[in-house]
Scaffold this motif. Structure first.
Motif, mmCIF file in Angstrom:
data_model
loop_
_atom_site.group_PDB
_atom_site.id
_atom_site.type_symbol
_atom_site.label_atom_id
_atom_site.label_comp_id
_atom_site.label_asym_id
_atom_site.label_seq_id
_atom_site.Cartn_x
_atom_site.Cartn_y
_atom_site.Cartn_z
ATOM 1 N N PHE A 80 3.822 54.780 -7.917
ATOM 2 C CA PHE A 80 5.033 55.271 -8.569
ATOM 3 C C PHE A 80 5.702 56.423 -7.818
ATOM 4 N N LEU A 81 4.958 57.145 -7.003
ATOM 5 C CA LEU A 81 5.530 58.308 -6.332
ATOM 6 C C LEU A 81 6.529 57.878 -5.270
ATOM 7 N N ASP A 82 7.663 58.549 -5.226
ATOM 8 C CA ASP A 82 8.636 58.290 -4.177
ATOM 9 C C ASP A 82 8.274 59.099 -2.935
ATOM 10 N N ASP A 83 9.051 58.927 -1.869
ATOM 11 C CA ASP A 83 8.736 59.597 -0.606
ATOM 12 C C ASP A 83 8.801 61.112 -0.741
ATOM 13 N N CYS A 84 9.757 61.590 -1.538
ATOM 14 C CA CYS A 84 9.892 63.038 -1.677
ATOM 15 C C CYS A 84 8.654 63.641 -2.313
ATOM 16 N N ALA A 85 8.194 63.023 -3.403
ATOM 17 C CA ALA A 85 7.019 63.550 -4.094
ATOM 18 C C ALA A 85 5.771 63.433 -3.225
ATOM 19 N N LEU A 86 5.608 62.312 -2.527
ATOM 20 C CA LEU A 86 4.445 62.143 -1.650
ATOM 21 C C LEU A 86 4.445 63.185 -0.540
ATOM 22 N N ASN A 87 5.593 63.418 0.049
ATOM 23 C CA ASN A 87 5.672 64.390 1.138
ATOM 24 C C ASN A 87 5.424 65.812 0.643
ATOM 25 N N THR A 88 5.925 66.115 -0.549
ATOM 26 C CA THR A 88 5.715 67.456 -1.091
ATOM 27 C C THR A 88 4.244 67.697 -1.395
ATOM 28 N N LEU A 89 3.589 66.714 -2.018
ATOM 29 C CA LEU A 89 2.159 66.850 -2.291
ATOM 30 C C LEU A 89 1.363 66.937 -0.990
ATOM 31 N N GLY A 90 1.736 66.097 -0.008
ATOM 32 C CA GLY A 90 1.039 66.162 1.276
ATOM 33 C C GLY A 90 1.224 67.495 1.961
ATOM 34 N N SER A 91 2.397 68.079 1.842
ATOM 35 C CA SER A 91 2.639 69.383 2.448
ATOM 36 C C SER A 91 1.830 70.476 1.760
ATOM 37 N N LEU A 92 1.742 70.414 0.425
ATOM 38 C CA LEU A 92 0.923 71.399 -0.302
ATOM 39 C C LEU A 92 -0.539 71.309 0.118
ATOM 40 N N ILE A 93 -1.031 70.085 0.266
ATOM 41 C CA ILE A 93 -2.416 69.885 0.716
ATOM 42 C C ILE A 93 -2.599 70.442 2.124
ATOM 43 N N TYR A 94 -1.617 70.212 2.983
ATOM 44 C CA TYR A 94 -1.694 70.689 4.363
ATOM 45 C C TYR A 94 -1.800 72.209 4.415
#
Length: 780
Positions: A299-313
């Protein structure tokens, strides 16, 4: 904008935050000049952040528009790096705790990177205060007045209002997302919603539970970091997981029980981390990773996936930086790893001396230090190069290679697969980053019989190792043995040691009897790499130990992968253009079984067909004459009907050209021999007889009147002259190198009839002067 933001600039620098007072003037919140530094980033056309420079930020108020301007000048050149006026029309976003970005319609996206979260929060609050205002202007653009935008009021978190709350969140425009997020964060609104859901879950109302699923899904898709920080907190995350158990898009039997899984998850502290904020980031990373990869991946769009990935990074970068800055933490991990290796060794020794014991071998050791270090190395490989350098240097100082060497020698792959999996992945990540770190350790361990290199080479051809692990070991050895990556000082020492001590183990694998052939396959692949990269060392070992002959015998096994590996080895050897390999292949007829397999394969287009054609095409392209002649002479008739490729036709033409060239060279040499026989010998005779009398004075006189000497018949003398002339010509041509190709056609030994030697033959006074001249020549 959020998608570009998620790729994020690096976390460097500090922003000097200045706000507006009641009169629209400048209000300073940070007085430390050292804290006024800021890094400016600009998004380029490839979607990457370019570092524009570091400088001091200055904020200037614009009272007539109730806003302020931000400007940054480079601290080195005083050049203007950035100038921006904060306005409502621009989409601003906060990334993590230290990044603020904004997206502009006509200009590239910009970002500021802060050092402290407090400074970022202060500036962000001032930006929010400005973009929450709306200015009404007349047709001339003159400011007429302004009013404060009313905050969004959500319905009370009650059961009957769930559908209304969902409608407000789902239908909110993009520029109101922050206002919706602010409303959700007030007065523990999300926690109250979860309390209502708990009642619904207990009552079994599946229809209302699906509404809650959609409500929290839309909340996540708001893509607001402030929302994420609350959702992944200790109080909210576990109750929220129970909401996502009611996914309406999945069948009842396929639905995942996320809360059941989460109840079994345990946090195992391997290091004594006293900073509780760091522990909080570790928990937050685990929750975000599970949520991103499992719960809402569909369900996650690219924006949400990228934001979560950036927070993890960014959390990972903070964790690794903390560990690197505290070497005692790394030392404590390797202390536990060394204790585990010692426990394994003691257990194995006691088991061998006393027989089988109760309990599994894993009861006497802890897996956690190995798995933890494996996870750390997996995190570090995604960070920036400076952080990787610092982390791996810390591991080297903590004797990581010595610890891994002890563990691998102590643990058998079948009994302790997790030791090997963790250790091999640690080595592989370090080699990818910098192979010189590991190679320096291997060079220092050359005198030892139980070195890390010896253990890796032994296991790559062992049946104890699984095929997947063998593939990783092969990659490690390829990187270790790559001569292009070696330092000049250690290159010769390391390769000489490898061929003197370790390569024999690989050779042994070619002839040992095993149930599986993948050990032989791995040995052949490693030898192919050595033949390609190690030059004369590999050639000397392969030819001296009959590696190609041993490899060709494996074609009898009928294993497809093994057959292809044998063909690749021969192709690699011939590809080096060393004539020694070609002579070995021709002498031992190593191409015969390969061509027989090609003929038996028929017209089937498979890997065997392609590999054989590629091998023969290599022979043709490199014009290896002896192999072309051998193939066409022995197997040319087998290729007459092969028309789907031109390789064999071109090889036949090349063979004819080579034969014609050789014939022309032979004919030229024969002509040169005849010409030399007629001209050079005649010139020698003329020079001898027309020269001075010095040689005549030195030569002993011949007594032509000696009546005791016999008479030589003309026929015998002419035959003797022919033999002597031929010997003289051959001797001269051998000295000048003009008879290299012709010498094969000459007899191995030419015997001169000494019984008719003219030295002792008398000459009749009545014989002609021509005969007398020949007698004098032979006598001399």
């Amino acid at each position: 904008g959020a998608s570009a933001l998620a790729r994020g600039p690096c976390r460097i620098g500090y922003c000097y935050a200045v706000g507006l007072n009641a009169d629209g003037g400048i209000m300073t919140d940070v007085d430390n000049p050292k804290d006024r530094r800021v890094k400016v980033y600009q998004l380029n056309g490839d979607g990457q952040w370019d570092d524009k420079g570091t400088g001091q930020i200055v904020l200037s108020g614009v009272p007539e528009e109730q806003t302020f301007e931000m400007s940054v000048s480079c601290e080195d050149t005083n050049a203007q790096l950035m100038e921006h006026r904060v306005v409502r029309e621009v989409d601003y976003a906060r990334q993590g705790e230290t990044i603020i970005t904004w997206c502009q319609a006509d200009n590239p996206d910009l970002a500021l990177s802060f050092q402290e979260a407090a400074g970022c929060s202060d500036v962000w609050n001032k930006i929010v205060a400005v973009i929450g205002q709306r200015d009404d202007q007349d047709s001339n653009g003159t400011l007429q007045g302004g009013h404060q935008v009313e905050p969004i009021q959500l319905p009370e978190p009650r059961l009957e209002n769930v559908e209304s709350i969902l409608k407000v969140i789902a239908e909110s425009p993009t520029n109101n997302r922050e206002l919706v997020a602010s409303a959700l964060l007030q007065d523990d609104y999300l926690k109250k919603l979860l309390d209502v859901f708990e009642q619904v879950d207990q009552s079994g109302d599946s229809k209302t539970a699906i509404l809650f699923f959609e409500l929290f899904k839309q909340t996540v898709l708001l893509n607001e970091i402030s929302i994420y920080e609350v959702l992944f907190s200790d109080e909210i995350f576990k109750p929220m997981l129970s909401v996502f158990d009611h996914d309406p898009t999945m069948r009842e039997e396929n639905k995942m029980q996320h809360r059941t899984f989460w109840s079994r998850a345990q946090f195992k502290p391997i290091m004594d981390i006293k900073d509780q904020s760091l522990v909080k980031k570790i928990h937050q990373n685990y929750r975000m990773t599970y949520f991103k990869d499992v719960v809402l991946l569909r369900f996650l769009d690219d924006c949400a996936l990228n934001t979560l990935g950036s927070l993890i990074y960014y959390n990972n970068a903070t964790i690794i930086s903390h560990i690197t800055e505290h070497p005692e933490l790394v030392g404590s991990i390797f202390k536990k790893i060394n204790e585990a290796a010692l426990s394994i060794r003691n257990f194995v020794d006691s088991k061998d001396s006393k027989g089988d014991q109760k309990g599994s071998p894993s009861d006497c050791l802890a897996k956690d230090p190995f798995l933890f270090m494996q996870e750390l190395c997996g995190i570090v490989k995604n960070l920036q190069v400076p952080q990787r350098d610092a982390f791996y240097n810390t591991l080297v100082e903590a004797s990581v290679f010595q610890s891994v060497e002890d563990a691998l020698w102590a643990a058998a792959p079948r009994d302790y697969p997790w030791v090997w999996q963790s250790s091999v992945e640690i080595l592989q990540n370090m080699l990818i980053h910098d192979s010189a770190l590991m190679r320096s350790f291997l060079v220092s361990r050359i005198p030892s019989d139980r070195s890390l290199l010896a253990r890796l080479v032994t296991m790559i051809v062992s049946e104890e190792v699984t095929p997947g692990l063998v593939h990783q070991l092969g990659e490690i050895l390829r990187m270790v043995l790559d001569p292009d990556a070696m330092q000049t000082d250690d290159k010769d020492i390391f390769l000489d040691h490898f061929y003197a001590k370790n390569v024999a183990c690989i050779d042994k694998a070619l002839t040992q009897t095993t149930e599986e052939n993948f050990t032989k396959y791995n040995a052949l692949e490693l030898l192919s790499m050595c033949a390609k990269q190690h030059g004369y060392r590999a050639k000397q070992y392969i030819l001296d130990h009959g590696i190609l002959q041993k490899a060709t015998k494996m074609l009898e096994f009928g294993d497809k992968q093994l057959t292809l590996s044998v063909i690749r080895l021969i192709r690699m050897c011939l590809g080096t253009k060393d004539p020694g390999y070609a002579k070995c292949v021709e002498k031992n007829r190593l191409l015969d079984p390969i061509i027989d397999l090609f003929v038996a394969n028929g017209a089937r287009y498979n890997l065997l067909n392609s590999n054989v054609i590629e091998l023969l095409d290599l022979i043709h392209r490199e014009n290896i004459k002896n192999l072309i002649s051998y193939v066409m002479r022995e197997h040319g008739a087998k290729f007459e009907k092969v028309r789907y490729v031109d390789t064999f036709r071109h090889m036949a033409v090349q063979h004819e050209n080579n034969t014609s060239q050789d014939s022309a060279i032979v004919a030229k040499d024969e002509k040169a021999v005849l010409a030399d026989g007629m001209t050079e010998d005649s010139n020698c005779e003329y020079t001898y007889f027309e020269g001075g009398d010095d040689e005549d004075e030195k030569a002993p006189p011949m007594d032509l009147e000696d009546e005791n000497d016999g008479f030589v018949p003309r026929k015998a003398m002419e035959e003797d002259d022919k033999e002597e002339d031929l010997m003289t010509t051959i001797t001269k041509r051998q000295k000048t190198g003009k008879l290299r190709s012709r010498m094969r056609a000459l007899p191995k030994k030419i015997t001169v009839n000494r019984k008719s030697s003219l030295d002792s033959s008398p000459m009749s006074p009545a014989e002609s002067p021509r005969k007398k001249r020949r007698v004098d020549e032979v006598g001399s």
